[in-house]
Design a protein around this motif. Structure first.
Motif, short mmCIF file in Angstrom:
data_model
loop_
_atom_site.label_atom_id
_atom_site.label_comp_id
_atom_site.label_asym_id
_atom_site.label_seq_id
_atom_site.Cartn_x
_atom_site.Cartn_y
_atom_site.Cartn_z
N ASP A 1 0.82 -1.22 0.00
CA ASP A 1 0.00 0.00 0.00
C ASP A 1 0.85 1.26 0.00
N ASN A 2 1.98 1.25 0.69
CA ASN A 2 2.86 2.42 0.73
C ASN A 2 3.38 2.75 -0.66
N ASP A 3 3.90 1.75 -1.36
CA ASP A 3 4.43 1.99 -2.71
C ASP A 3 3.33 2.48 -3.64
N GLN A 4 2.14 1.91 -3.53
CA GLN A 4 1.03 2.34 -4.37
C GLN A 4 0.68 3.80 -4.10
N ALA A 5 0.67 4.21 -2.84
CA ALA A 5 0.36 5.60 -2.50
C ALA A 5 1.42 6.54 -3.01
N VAL A 6 2.69 6.17 -2.86
CA VAL A 6 3.79 6.99 -3.36
C VAL A 6 3.67 7.16 -4.87
N VAL A 7 3.43 6.07 -5.58
CA VAL A 7 3.31 6.12 -7.04
C VAL A 7 2.12 6.99 -7.44
N GLU A 8 1.01 6.83 -6.77
CA GLU A 8 -0.19 7.60 -7.11
C GLU A 8 0.06 9.11 -6.95
N ILE A 9 0.69 9.49 -5.86
CA ILE A 9 0.99 10.91 -5.63
C ILE A 9 1.98 11.42 -6.66
N CYS A 10 3.02 10.65 -6.93
CA CYS A 10 4.03 11.07 -7.91
C CYS A 10 3.44 11.19 -9.31
N ILE A 11 2.60 10.25 -9.70
CA ILE A 11 1.95 10.31 -11.01
C ILE A 11 1.11 11.59 -11.12
N THR A 12 0.37 11.90 -10.08
CA THR A 12 -0.45 13.11 -10.09
C THR A 12 0.43 14.34 -10.24
N ARG A 13 1.54 14.38 -9.52
CA ARG A 13 2.44 15.54 -9.59
C ARG A 13 3.09 15.64 -10.97
N ILE A 14 3.50 14.52 -11.52
CA ILE A 14 4.16 14.49 -12.82
C ILE A 14 3.20 14.92 -13.92
N THR A 15 2.00 14.35 -13.93
CA THR A 15 1.06 14.70 -15.00
C THR A 15 0.64 16.16 -14.91
#
Length: 119
Positions: free
Chosen positions: A52-66
């Motif tokens: 769950d931690n990795d998924q949350a990190v990825v989700e936040i980073c994807i939002t920031r990147i896009t």
């Protein structure tokens, strides 16, 4: 890669992931493809579906990147990394399993990338 992106992605540091939104888009634009490549490595790891931690990190980073890609108009510059991550998601099951109707972690990534590309 920007120091904060490097820390958040390298250490999977969820406590600092929100700080990415304090950075100027122009400050991080040059490292977005590299960050997308690192996200690809994280999302392809064997334990990604249960972490769950990795998924949350990825989700936040994807939002920031896009968001940064959209605001800087740099989709052409980062299209190869975006498509590479999107294609890696297609190698995973994107259909919800059992009674769970929530998108799978890879489906969420693919959806965010598709949205970014089409906007």
């Amino acid at each position: 890669m920007h120091q904060l992106f490097s820390r958040v992605l390298g250490q999977r540091d969820l406590s600092r992931a929100g700080d990415l939104f304090s950075l100027q888009d122009s400050e991080i634009e040059a490292c977005l493809s590299q960050a997308l490549d690192q996200i690809k490595a994280i999302s392809c790891s064997q334990d990604y579906l249960t972490n769950d931690n990795d998924q949350a990190v990825v989700e936040i980073c994807i939002t920031r990147i896009t968001t940064a890609i959209r605001e800087t108009g740099s989709i052409e510059r980062h299209s190869e990394a975006l498509v590479g991550l999107w294609e890696s998601c297609l190698e995973h099951n994107l259909t919800p399993q059992g009674e769970n109707t929530e998108d799978t972690p890879h489906a969420k990534i693919a959806s965010d990338i598709t949205s970014c590309i089409l906007q």
